[in-house]
Design a protein around this motif. Sequence first.
Motif, PDB file in Angstrom:
ATOM      1  N   ARG A  20       0.836  -1.203   0.000  1.00  0.00           N
ATOM      2  CA  ARG A  20       0.000   0.000   0.000  1.00  0.00           C
ATOM      3  C   ARG A  20       0.872   1.255   0.000  1.00  0.00           C
ATOM      4  O   ARG A  20       2.008   1.211   0.467  1.00  0.00           O
ATOM      5  CB  ARG A  20      -0.834  -0.020   1.296  1.00  0.00           C
ATOM      6  CG  ARG A  20      -2.278   0.270   1.133  1.00  0.00           C
ATOM      7  CD  ARG A  20      -3.047  -0.172   2.360  1.00  0.00           C
ATOM      8  NE  ARG A  20      -2.543   0.399   3.612  1.00  0.00           N
ATOM      9  CZ  ARG A  20      -3.031   0.056   4.814  1.00  0.00           C
ATOM     10  NH1 ARG A  20      -3.992  -0.839   4.918  1.00  0.00           N
ATOM     11  NH2 ARG A  20      -2.549   0.607   5.902  1.00  0.00           N
ATOM     12  N   THR A  21       0.344   2.363  -0.491  1.00  0.00           N
ATOM     13  CA  THR A  21       1.186   3.559  -0.606  1.00  0.00           C
ATOM     14  C   THR A  21       1.698   4.053   0.746  1.00  0.00           C
ATOM     15  O   THR A  21       2.767   4.645   0.825  1.00  0.00           O
ATOM     16  CB  THR A  21       0.456   4.710  -1.326  1.00  0.00           C
ATOM     17  OG1 THR A  21      -0.858   4.780  -0.803  1.00  0.00           O
ATOM     18  CG2 THR A  21       0.431   4.496  -2.829  1.00  0.00           C
ATOM     19  N   ASP A  22       0.954   3.822   1.826  1.00  0.00           N
ATOM     20  CA  ASP A  22       1.456   4.266   3.138  1.00  0.00           C
ATOM     21  C   ASP A  22       2.501   3.299   3.698  1.00  0.00           C
ATOM     22  O   ASP A  22       3.055   3.535   4.776  1.00  0.00           O
ATOM     23  CB  ASP A  22       0.306   4.489   4.136  1.00  0.00           C
ATOM     24  CG  ASP A  22      -0.354   3.191   4.587  1.00  0.00           C
ATOM     25  OD1 ASP A  22       0.036   2.102   4.094  1.00  0.00           O
ATOM     26  OD2 ASP A  22      -1.254   3.250   5.436  1.00  0.00           O
ATOM     27  N   ASP A  25       0.866  -1.865   4.851  1.00  0.00           N
ATOM     28  CA  ASP A  25       0.200  -3.149   4.603  1.00  0.00           C
ATOM     29  C   ASP A  25       0.270  -3.444   3.110  1.00  0.00           C
ATOM     30  O   ASP A  25       0.700  -2.600   2.327  1.00  0.00           O
ATOM     31  CB  ASP A  25      -1.262  -3.111   5.069  1.00  0.00           C
ATOM     32  CG  ASP A  25      -1.782  -4.498   5.453  1.00  0.00           C
ATOM     33  OD1 ASP A  25      -1.201  -5.504   4.973  1.00  0.00           O
ATOM     34  OD2 ASP A  25      -2.750  -4.590   6.227  1.00  0.00           O
ATOM     35  N   ASP A  27      -1.448  -3.976  -0.458  1.00  0.00           N
ATOM     36  CA  ASP A  27      -2.624  -3.473  -1.155  1.00  0.00           C
ATOM     37  C   ASP A  27      -3.683  -4.582  -1.154  1.00  0.00           C
ATOM     38  O   ASP A  27      -3.417  -5.695  -1.626  1.00  0.00           O
ATOM     39  CB  ASP A  27      -2.204  -3.123  -2.599  1.00  0.00           C
ATOM     40  CG  ASP A  27      -3.342  -2.521  -3.407  1.00  0.00           C
ATOM     41  OD1 ASP A  27      -4.510  -2.885  -3.137  1.00  0.00           O
ATOM     42  OD2 ASP A  27      -3.056  -1.723  -4.307  1.00  0.00           O
ATOM     43  N   ASP A  29      -6.050  -5.384  -2.897  1.00  0.00           N
ATOM     44  CA  ASP A  29      -6.374  -5.997  -4.187  1.00  0.00           C
ATOM     45  C   ASP A  29      -5.554  -7.259  -4.438  1.00  0.00           C
ATOM     46  O   ASP A  29      -5.893  -8.067  -5.301  1.00  0.00           O
ATOM     47  CB  ASP A  29      -6.076  -5.017  -5.340  1.00  0.00           C
ATOM     48  CG  ASP A  29      -7.107  -3.907  -5.402  1.00  0.00           C
ATOM     49  OD1 ASP A  29      -8.122  -4.019  -4.674  1.00  0.00           O
ATOM     50  OD2 ASP A  29      -6.902  -2.937  -6.151  1.00  0.00           O
TER      51      ASP A  29
END
Lengths: 264, 321
Positions: A20-22, A25, A27, A29
């Motif tokens: 994920r971008t942050d 975690d 993504d 999907d």
Amino acid sequence: MKILVTVKQVAAVDDDFEIRTDGRDVDPDFLIHDLNEWDNFSLEEAMKIKEAAGGEVEVVVVSVGPESVDEELRKCLAKGADRAIRVWDDSVEGSDPIAIARIIAAVAKNEAPDMLFAGVQASDHSYAATGIATASFLGWPHAAVVSLLNYTPGSKMATLQRELEGGTYAEVELECPAVLTIQLGINVPRYASLRGIKQAAAKPIDVLTPSALGLAATDVGEAGSLSRVRRMYVPAKGQAELIEGTPAEQVARLVKIIQEFKGV
Amino acid sequence: MSGILVIAEHRMDELRPVSLELIAVAVGVKAQASGPVTVAIIANDPQKYAQALSVQGVDEVICVKSAVVEFDPDAYEATVAALIAAKNPSLVLLPHSVNSLAYAPALAAKTGLGLATDAFKVEFDAGALVATRGGYGQKLNVEVDFPGKSTVVVTFRANVCKPIDAAGSPTVTQMDAPATPARGQHKKYIEAAGGGDVDIPGSEFILSIGRGVGEEDNVEQFRELAQTVGAELGCSRPIADAGWLPKSRQVGQSGKTAANCKLYIAMGISGSVQHMAGMKHVENIVAVNTDPKASIFHIARYGIVGDIFEIGEELRNQFPA
Ligand SMILES: Cc1cc2nc3c(=O)[nH]c(=O)nc-3n(C[C@H](O)[C@H](O)[C@H](O)COP(=O)(O)OP(=O)(O)OC[C@H]3O[C@@H](n4cnc5c(N)ncnc54)[C@H](O)[C@@H]3O)c2cc1C
Ligand SMILES: Nc1ncnc2c1ncn2[C@@H]1O[C@H](COP(=O)(O)O)[C@@H](O)[C@H]1O
């Protein structure tokens, strides 16, 4: 008589996944979901007790998670659980196993079961914490990594074996109601029958929110947790030297490795 | 809050080796924790372990005399809570063992301490503890922190850190464990039945199969393959749990350790922490797995990304009679 069985929808990463971008975690999907392997064994243990008691035991499965979790709950209902409870709202996002345990304990206080079974651990993050933390919130006796159980519903005492390291077991007597974390191999889990799958569709899944269970906003999510994920990353590649080529070429090398070991 | 408290573990009159590994972890971050390393042993006769725990870097060994002879989760929870109250450590290190699993989450939940289980690394970042553990079946590393927690309980994985050999001279003190009402009773220990002619610990060459074999009928061809190449046949836990092979062939934390193994071929085994506990020390590990990201490849010396049936058949054909 009632046995509460906690079940978790676990996530595995897909072949090619993205973080994920942050950075905290994967993504979503790229996640593939399933029922936690351990929970098959705890559900089976509850079903065995129910059947031995001639059906006077209600087996209730409970899970904390979003709507997608209903799929796992249906699997449990298809195997014979009587009903299911799912707890969720957005405030639960970011909960660690302790916050999850607080929610499960709130469900257990309402349901007042004679026993609560959890899995030893979940295959995704291997916390091995939720069951025993739940026991703590309930103030109940507890045992971890149970590999054999002797329990008659309604009885004030259970005899069980805990699986320790290296093939040693400890036999323990425990006051009930209790929380037990159930280990792989304690039984042979059944498959759902076609009839069971059909019946499951008609069985209820009650959906609750933490606030309906009397929990405050600070009891769940990050505020109710004892830890927080800071970062997830793919570990640096290990030392393995990959043997490339066709299977025939790969095996030619493997034969050499075996013969080197044998000193041929 | 400062310093580190290590809870040592013993069973059947023996100190468990993981205790000394945890001390090494504690000593490793001692400077960052800006406080002493205290090691506590909770037992009916704790003194007998004091010397073994007195290794270099340890400041104090506390012999906690408990009325409870064998492990009891309530007694341990109350005792460790009392130790934390007395020492105010910033980090409490417990082995990630079956016994710790039975009380550490309860301890942390009850007292609101930070908690991370099965960590394999701890460090202090600007004074705040960060623990690293595995996620998604050990395919990712996950760093966790503990905002607002001045004491953090960490159950730490075995076989990660080398124990310290050098002896030290800590002060040895005594304490009485708080009394706890008994809700459970340890009856006895039971040892798993022997394995007949199977000798996993003694074998130098083991070929192990895991869930990748798919079904029981497929086991036979790998039994024959092991025979062809002259290896003892081992397995991961699901194979033994399903009854496809006897428990005496199971390698891992709750099975056998491949103690004398020099060549270990893992076929269709993902490389869980518990399986690796029994084999990751082996010098030559060859892993065969269709999933290039399987964690077994992190500890293997050689990796074959491939199908065990295809590789198995090739090996049968190519291996000189
Ligand atoms: C307290 C405790 C103690 C435990 N003790 C042990 C123990 O002693 N020993 C043990 O092994 N486990 C133990 N476990 C269980 C452990 O956590 C794992 O569940 C287990 O090791 C998984 O076994 P596996 O690798 O065979 O299966 P999986 O994790 O399912 O892996 C199967 C692998 O096979 C691969 N694969 C599938 N098909 C093929 C194919 N055709 N060709 C090639 N590769 C293929 C897949 O990619 C996958 O990586 C314990 C767990 C707990 C909680
Ligand atoms: N979100 C959840 N909902 C219900 N039960 C859970 C949940 N998370 C964990 N559990 C239970 O706790 C066990 C151990 O999971 P964990 O502590 O995450 O390793 C699982 O086998 C479940 O029985």
